[in-house]
Design a protein around this motif. Sequence first.
Motif, short mmCIF file in Angstrom:
data_model
loop_
_atom_site.label_atom_id
_atom_site.label_comp_id
_atom_site.label_asym_id
_atom_site.label_seq_id
_atom_site.Cartn_x
_atom_site.Cartn_y
_atom_site.Cartn_z
N PRO A 114 1.74 -7.64 -7.91
CA PRO A 114 2.17 -8.58 -6.86
C PRO A 114 2.46 -7.89 -5.54
N SER A 115 3.00 -6.67 -5.59
CA SER A 115 3.29 -5.94 -4.35
C SER A 115 2.02 -5.59 -3.59
N ASP A 116 1.00 -5.16 -4.34
CA ASP A 116 -0.28 -4.83 -3.69
C ASP A 116 -0.91 -6.06 -3.06
N LEU A 117 -0.86 -7.18 -3.76
CA LEU A 117 -1.44 -8.41 -3.22
C LEU A 117 -0.67 -8.89 -2.00
N CYS A 118 0.64 -8.72 -2.03
CA CYS A 118 1.47 -9.09 -0.88
C CYS A 118 1.05 -8.28 0.34
N ALA A 119 0.83 -6.99 0.14
CA ALA A 119 0.43 -6.12 1.25
C ALA A 119 -0.92 -6.56 1.84
N MET A 120 -1.80 -7.09 0.99
CA MET A 120 -3.11 -7.53 1.46
C MET A 120 -3.00 -8.73 2.40
N VAL A 121 -1.96 -9.56 2.20
CA VAL A 121 -1.78 -10.74 3.04
C VAL A 121 -1.08 -10.40 4.35
N CYS A 122 -0.32 -9.31 4.33
CA CYS A 122 0.52 -8.96 5.49
C CYS A 122 -0.24 -8.08 6.49
N SER A 123 -0.91 -8.70 7.44
CA SER A 123 -1.55 -7.92 8.50
C SER A 123 -0.49 -7.45 9.50
N PRO A 124 -0.73 -6.33 10.18
CA PRO A 124 0.27 -5.77 11.10
C PRO A 124 0.70 -6.77 12.18
N ALA A 125 2.00 -6.91 12.31
CA ALA A 125 2.61 -7.78 13.33
C ALA A 125 2.12 -9.23 13.24
N GLY A 126 1.71 -9.64 12.01
CA GLY A 126 1.17 -10.98 11.83
C GLY A 126 2.21 -12.00 11.40
N THR A 127 1.71 -13.18 11.04
CA THR A 127 2.61 -14.28 10.66
C THR A 127 3.29 -14.03 9.32
N THR A 128 2.55 -13.43 8.38
CA THR A 128 3.10 -13.27 7.03
C THR A 128 4.24 -12.26 7.01
N ILE A 129 4.08 -11.13 7.70
CA ILE A 129 5.14 -10.13 7.68
C ILE A 129 6.39 -10.67 8.38
N ALA A 130 6.19 -11.57 9.34
CA ALA A 130 7.35 -12.22 9.97
C ALA A 130 8.09 -13.08 8.95
N GLY A 131 7.31 -13.79 8.12
CA GLY A 131 7.92 -14.61 7.08
C GLY A 131 8.58 -13.76 6.00
N ILE A 132 7.93 -12.66 5.61
CA ILE A 132 8.50 -11.75 4.62
C ILE A 132 9.82 -11.19 5.14
N ASN A 133 9.87 -10.86 6.41
CA ASN A 133 11.11 -10.35 7.00
C ASN A 133 12.23 -11.38 6.91
#
Length: 268
Positions: free
Chosen positions: A222-241
Motif C-alpha cells: 500500500p505504501s508503494d502504491l500511495c507513492a505512485m499517486v503522489c506526484s511532487p507538489a500535487g493534489t494528492t500529497i496535499a491531501g495526504i498531508n
Amino acid sequence: MSEKIFFAGTGNMGGAILRGLLKAGTNPSTIFFFDPSDKAAAEVTALGCVRVASFAEGINKAEVTFLCVKPQIFKLVSAEWKAAAAAEKTSKTFVSIMAGVTRKALIEVLGEKNQILRVMPNLPLTVGKGSVGLATDGVTEETLAIAEKIFCNIGVTCRVAESLMDAVTGLSGSAPAYVFEFIEGLTRGGVKAGLTRDVALKLALGTIEGSVELVKQSGKSPSDLCAMVCSPAGTTIAGINALEEGAFRSTLIKAVVAGTDRSKELGK
C-alpha cells in the motif's frame, strides 16, 4: 458438504454462513437451526432448512454445530448447552463465532471429547466477501479443513493462534465499521467540494473497490502504491498531508488496538 450442520442462532452472521452454504449447493434438509424468534425462524424455514425445538435436539441431529449467539448470551445458555453436550455419546464439532469467549471456556461447557474451533467472521460475510480468522489451537487438521470448506463460499480465511483472536476481532471483526466511516467521510468531503451526494458516494465506492483490487493484483505494498499517486507538489500529497495532520494512520492503529482490548475484556 456431507456433514449435517446445526446453527444455534441465525442472526446476521449465522444467517450469512447458512445462506453461503445454500448458495454453494448444500442440501437445505441437512441444515438444522434453533431460533427462538418465530419471525426469524420462518425466513430460514422458507429456505428449506429444518427448525429444531432445542439446542439438545440440534446437536444430536448434526455433526457440526455453529454457535452463533452474542457473547453476552453465552453465560445465560451455558447450563443448557452443558447438559445437552454431556448427554451426547459421540464426539461432535463445535464452531464458535462468539467474540472474546475462549476455547477454554467453551471446553468447560461443551466437554473435552469434542472438537471446538473458535472463528471470527465479519459483517461482509453477508454479501459473500467476508474475512474469517480460525484459531488453530487444539483442533485437528480435519476440523480446520471442514471450516475452511464452509467459509470459502462466503469469504477468505486465515489460520492464527488463539492468542491472536482478539487481534483478529479488533482488525477484521470491527474494521468494517471503520471503512463505513471512511466512505462517509469521503462522501461528505465530495459534497463540501461541490459534488452531489449521489455522485460523491459513487466515486468514493468505485475508488475504494478499484484500490482494493489494485493492492491484490499489483503485488506492491500500500505504501508503494500511495507513492505512485503522489506526484511532487500535487493534489494528492496535499491531501495526504491533511490526513497526517489529523493523525489518520495513528488513529486507525488506536482503533484496532481498542477493539482488541475490548475483545479481551469480553473474554474475562
